[in-house]
Design an enzyme around this catalytic site. Structure first.
Site, PDB file in Angstrom:
ATOM      1  N   ALA A   1       3.049  -1.113   3.945  1.00 26.34           N
ATOM      2  CA  ALA A   1       3.439   0.210   3.328  1.00 26.34           C
ATOM      3  C   ALA A   1       4.588   0.924   3.485  1.00 26.34           C
ATOM      4  O   ALA A   1       5.736   0.515   2.496  1.00 26.34           O
ATOM      5  CB  ALA A   1       2.069   1.012   3.967  1.00 26.34           C
ATOM      6  N   SER A   2       4.895   1.342   4.580  1.00 27.26           N
ATOM      7  CA  SER A   2       6.260   2.151   4.935  1.00 27.26           C
ATOM      8  C   SER A   2       7.383   1.358   4.343  1.00 27.26           C
ATOM      9  O   SER A   2       8.404   1.668   4.055  1.00 27.26           O
ATOM     10  CB  SER A   2       6.386   2.735   6.244  1.00 27.26           C
ATOM     11  OG  SER A   2       6.092   1.923   7.090  1.00 27.26           O
TER      12      SER A   2
ATOM     13  N   GLU B   1      -5.048  -5.601  11.302  1.00 23.09           N
ATOM     14  CA  GLU B   1      -3.912  -4.593  11.592  1.00 23.09           C
ATOM     15  C   GLU B   1      -4.294  -3.752  12.782  1.00 23.09           C
ATOM     16  O   GLU B   1      -5.044  -2.776  12.728  1.00 23.09           O
ATOM     17  CB  GLU B   1      -4.154  -3.466  10.522  1.00 23.09           C
ATOM     18  CG  GLU B   1      -3.584  -4.077   9.039  1.00 23.09           C
ATOM     19  CD  GLU B   1      -3.306  -2.779   8.050  1.00 23.09           C
ATOM     20  OE1 GLU B   1      -2.486  -2.578   7.727  1.00 23.09           O
ATOM     21  OE2 GLU B   1      -4.484  -2.120   7.781  1.00 23.09           O
TER      22      GLU B   1
ATOM     23  N   HIS C   1      -9.723   0.292   5.270  1.00 25.19           N
ATOM     24  CA  HIS C   1      -8.138   0.538   6.242  1.00 25.19           C
ATOM     25  C   HIS C   1      -8.387   1.274   7.430  1.00 25.19           C
ATOM     26  O   HIS C   1      -9.313   2.158   7.337  1.00 25.19           O
ATOM     27  CB  HIS C   1      -7.097   1.175   5.085  1.00 25.19           C
ATOM     28  CG  HIS C   1      -5.822   1.268   5.505  1.00 25.19           C
ATOM     29  ND1 HIS C   1      -5.312   2.137   6.228  1.00 25.19           N
ATOM     30  CD2 HIS C   1      -4.791   0.039   5.228  1.00 25.19           C
ATOM     31  CE1 HIS C   1      -4.032   1.932   6.587  1.00 25.19           C
ATOM     32  NE2 HIS C   1      -3.636   0.598   5.827  1.00 25.19           N
TER      33      HIS C   1
ATOM     34  N   ASN D   1       0.978  -1.247  -0.058  1.00 24.80           N
ATOM     35  CA  ASN D   1      -0.041   0.054  -0.129  1.00 24.80           C
ATOM     36  C   ASN D   1       0.886   1.454   0.015  1.00 24.80           C
ATOM     37  O   ASN D   1       1.791   1.397   1.077  1.00 24.80           O
ATOM     38  CB  ASN D   1      -1.026   0.042   1.314  1.00 24.80           C
ATOM     39  CG  ASN D   1      -1.970   1.149   1.481  1.00 24.80           C
ATOM     40  OD1 ASN D   1      -2.012   1.779   0.338  1.00 24.80           O
ATOM     41  ND2 ASN D   1      -2.386   1.290   2.579  1.00 24.80           N
TER      42      ASN D   1
ATOM     43  N   ILE E   1       0.836   0.118  12.963  1.00 19.93           N
ATOM     44  CA  ILE E   1       0.631   0.601  11.683  1.00 19.93           C
ATOM     45  C   ILE E   1       1.767   1.793  11.589  1.00 19.93           C
ATOM     46  O   ILE E   1       1.967   2.693  12.269  1.00 19.93           O
ATOM     47  CB  ILE E   1      -0.422   1.081  11.315  1.00 19.93           C
ATOM     48  CG1 ILE E   1      -1.383  -0.047  11.097  1.00 19.93           C
ATOM     49  CG2 ILE E   1      -0.355   1.859   9.824  1.00 19.93           C
ATOM     50  CD1 ILE E   1      -2.930   0.369  10.787  1.00 19.93           C
TER      51      ILE E   1
ATOM     52  N   GLY F   1       3.336  -2.995  10.746  1.00 19.23           N
ATOM     53  CA  GLY F   1       4.742  -3.203  10.886  1.00 19.23           C
ATOM     54  C   GLY F   1       5.538  -4.166  10.254  1.00 19.23           C
ATOM     55  O   GLY F   1       6.815  -4.284  10.599  1.00 19.23           O
TER      56      GLY F   1
ATOM     57  N   LYS G   1      -0.004   4.244   0.217  1.00 16.93           N
ATOM     58  CA  LYS G   1      -0.769   5.423   0.959  1.00 16.93           C
ATOM     59  C   LYS G   1      -0.830   6.871   0.140  1.00 16.93           C
ATOM     60  O   LYS G   1      -0.902   6.603  -1.045  1.00 16.93           O
ATOM     61  CB  LYS G   1      -0.402   5.532   2.163  1.00 16.93           C
ATOM     62  CG  LYS G   1      -0.464   4.131   3.173  1.00 16.93           C
ATOM     63  CD  LYS G   1      -0.172   4.415   4.565  1.00 16.93           C
ATOM     64  CE  LYS G   1      -0.062   3.075   5.174  1.00 16.93           C
ATOM     65  NZ  LYS G   1      -0.069   3.414   7.037  1.00 16.93           N
TER      66      LYS G   1
END
Length: 214
Positions: free
Chosen positions: A194-195, A133, A85, A6, A138, A173, A8
């Site tokens: 994501a990150s 999640e 989400h 993702n 997150i 995470g 984002k």
């Protein structure tokens, strides 16, 4: 295992991530998809990577200014969509409507939820998959699979008790290959992150690490 990245609204290059995901998927045989901003869906899909929308609204065609239409993202090249989400929460009735809208447009669905109890509730709506999640993890450096593995196993059980065909993904995470292996060992059939990729200095290297243990 399925890896869903993702993006984002991070200031990353969606084409760089998409190209890396496509190449790593082809080299490893692992299914990898990218979920960009709605405006980038068409460009990302053109790279050949599996492309998902970040959200679709429950409405169909009509007077719905500002909505994200399931048919529109499908036409742009998306083959699936996230729903509910943690950063785009919906009421249960709207989750149901969004799942139905996505199915109407031929999109695969993954409904996110905070905990096993919510996983059970949204599994009853008939999505293809659900993702557990915990919001507090997150974007962090500790994965849910490591911080609280019981959440993952309980989510897997909660979904199976409602509908054995609903797959369970592990989110929050996740950032390393070890996290992916742990999630798989706990019964998850995919991960949502994501990150760990979108904010990585080298997205390709991050993706290669994610699939390294599979």
């Amino acid at each position: 295992m399925f890896i869903l990245v993702n993006l984002k609204a991070y200031p990353c290059d969606p084409i760089e991530v998409a190209t890396a995901a496509r190449d790593v998927a082809e080299a490893s045989g692992v299914r990898i998809a990218v979920s960009p901003q709605a405006a980038d869906i068409s460009r990302v899909a053109d790279t050949g990577v599996e492309t998902w929308a970040q959200h679709v609204d429950p409405n169909g065609h009509g007077s719905h200014t500002g909505s994200t239409l399931a048919e529109a993202v499908a036409e742009a090249g998306a083959v699936g969509t996230l729903i509910n989400h943690s950063e785009k929460r919906l009421k249960l009735a709207d989750i149901d409507g969004s799942v139905q809208a996505a199915e109407r447009a031929g999109l695969e669905t993954c409904v996110c939820a905070n905990n096993p109890a919510q996983i059970g509730a949204v599994s009853a709506l008939g999505p293809d998959s659900v993702a557990v999640e915990p919001p507090e993890l997150i974007g962090g450096d500790v994965s849910v699979a490591t911080a609280d593995p019981g959440i993952v196993t309980d989510a897997v059980d909660a979904a199976a008790n409602v509908d054995e065909d609903v797959e369970v993904y592990c989110g929050a995470g996740i950032s390393t290959g070890d996290d992916v292996v742990t999630a798989e060992e706990l019964g998850a059939s995919g991960i949502l992150l994501a990150s760990g990729v979108a904010k990585a200095d080298d997205p390709r290297a991050a993706l290669e690490d994610l699939v390294s243990g599979l």
